[in-house]
Design an enzyme around this catalytic site. Structure first.
Site, PDB file in Angstrom:
ATOM      1  N   SER A  50       0.795  -1.228   0.000  1.00 56.52           N
ATOM      2  CA  SER A  50       0.000   0.000   0.000  1.00 56.52           C
ATOM      3  C   SER A  50       0.826   1.276   0.000  1.00 56.52           C
ATOM      4  CB  SER A  50      -0.939   0.029   1.207  1.00 56.52           C
ATOM      5  OG  SER A  50      -0.200   0.014   2.401  1.00 56.52           O
ATOM      6  N   ASP A 341      -3.045   7.848   8.542  1.00 59.31           N
ATOM      7  CA  ASP A 341      -3.979   7.000   9.285  1.00 59.31           C
ATOM      8  C   ASP A 341      -3.163   6.198  10.286  1.00 59.31           C
ATOM      9  OD1 ASP A 341      -2.832   4.910   7.811  1.00 59.31           O
ATOM     10  OD2 ASP A 341      -4.525   4.732   6.428  1.00 59.31           O
ATOM     11  N   HIS A 344      -0.287   4.372   7.706  1.00 61.95           N
ATOM     12  CA  HIS A 344       0.461   4.950   6.594  1.00 61.95           C
ATOM     13  C   HIS A 344       0.952   6.373   6.862  1.00 61.95           C
ATOM     14  CE1 HIS A 344      -2.323   1.882   4.978  1.00 61.95           C
ATOM     15  NE2 HIS A 344      -1.261   1.538   4.275  1.00 61.95           N
TER      16      HIS A 344
END
Length: 367
Positions: A50, A341, A344
């Site tokens: 991600s 978040d 990340h």
């Protein structure tokens, strides 16, 4: 409580390991370069999780998506693109700094232009890892399958520019690889699937062998210039402190997980030059991710951060993917938060990392 635990585990699955690097020296390079240097690479190819997925998961049947607000809060036009951040990711900044393109599109995006294909794409998928078990529940695209996507890309590229020019683009392109954190978090720490058959040393060697096989596959397909990111200080990720049920007012990095990450990184740094010697014409550069992020955590004021133990979205301790949504309040200034978040980094952190790579890692390809 059971529901809360479920949400935490879903957030953990997303994938984390922040991509490439930065160091204490990066504190003096907080802003983006005003003028990108002359292009050193005709294209950029990206593989991993991600931290480098710019939207492939938008086209995959998975819960691990970031295509809803407030993701993309600081992206041009405030668009949630599928990037797990408030804005752009390291590959986007690298492509821009190197004069290749403004940002790196996902390979699965429909109707990519010929120019987008010529200058590179990302094959990364949020929730991915080197270990196939990592994506069994997430339904993300494992790194091994990203190679198959790359093969499909090569056929498209050669259909556009011809075989010889296509081979030249692939051989001269900058390849970014960022994965591994999900493997440890999902299979060893929080949901100890692999811990039933491996101790930490055994699992490190298992993943490094998977990575070595992956690099050899890319080499056989023509890639020569590759940057491989190590692990971050996993124990300092907000979600990991949350999973250990640390209270919000007294959250500390998990020393055992950080120690494991450091040990893995040392082995990776040793492996890459050994493998490079076996692959004629290759250049494999190690991108330290641990020390620079740890430096940001220990000396946040030098980077302009005021919060390093929780994310900007919501409480910052459990919000990620669907828990970070349009109904979730966000902090007033994301650039003051190391994390966007609970997993990340923020766009501001990624700018530091990209500047570091341009200054310290990319020059290795000129030697």
């Amino acid at each position: 409580m059971a529901t809360s635990k479920l949400f935490i585990m879903l957030a953990v699955l997303i994938c984390m390991a922040p991509i490439n690097t930065c160091s204490s020296a990066a504190a003096s390079t907080a802003s983006m370069a005003t003028r990108p240097p002359s292009p050193k690479f005709p294209a950029i190819f990206v593989f991993g999780d991600s931290t480098v997925d710019t939207g492939n998961n938008n086209y995959v049947k998975t819960l691990f998506k970031a295509n809803l607000p407030p993701y993309g809060e600081n992206f041009p036009d405030h668009i949630p693109t599928g990037r797990f951040s408030d804005g752009k990711l390291v590959p986007d900044f690298l492509a821009s700094f190197l004069g290749i393109k403004d940002d790196v599109p996902p390979f699965l995006k429909p109707n990519l232009s010929e120019n987008e294909l010529r200058t590179g794409v990302t094959f990364a998928s949020a929730g991915s890892g080197y270990d196939y078990l990592t994506t069994r529940l997430s339904n993300a695209i494992p790194v091994s399958k990203q190679v198959e996507m790359f093969k499909s890309y090569i056929n498209k590229l050669k259909g556009i520019v011809g075989k010889d020019k296509g081979n030249n683009i692939i051989g001269e392109a900058l390849v970014i690889i960022s994965a591994g954190t999900n493997d440890f978090v999902f299979n060893f720490y929080d949901i100890p699937t692999r811990r039933l058959e491996f101790d930490i040393v055994g699992y490190q060697h298992f993943l490094l062998q998977k990575l070595e096989d992956f690099l050899k596959e890319l080499y056989e397909l023509g890639c020569r210039k590759m940057i491989v990111a190590g692990l971050p200080p996993i124990g300092c990720l907000p979600i990991q402190m949350t999973v250990k049920f640390q209270i919000p007012t007294n959250r500390k990095c998990l020393e055992d997980q950080n120690s494991d990450a450091e040990s893995y990184n040392k082995k990776l740094a040793k492996l890459l030059p050994e493998l490079q010697a076996k692959l004629p014409g290759s250049k494999l550069a190690y991108a330290d991710v641990y020390e620079p992020l740890f430096d940001m955590i220990n000396y946040p004021q030098q980077y302009g951060f005021v919060e390093i133990k929780r994310g900007c979205c919501g409480t910052g301790i459990i919000e990620a993917l669907f828990l970070c949504n349009a109904m979730t309040p966000i902090c007033r200034n994301p650039s003051e938060f190391l994390f966007w978040d609970c997993i990340h980094p923020s766009q501001q952190a990624y700018i530091y990392l990209a500047n570091y790579i341009i200054e310290e890692v990319v020059p290795l390809f000129d030697k």
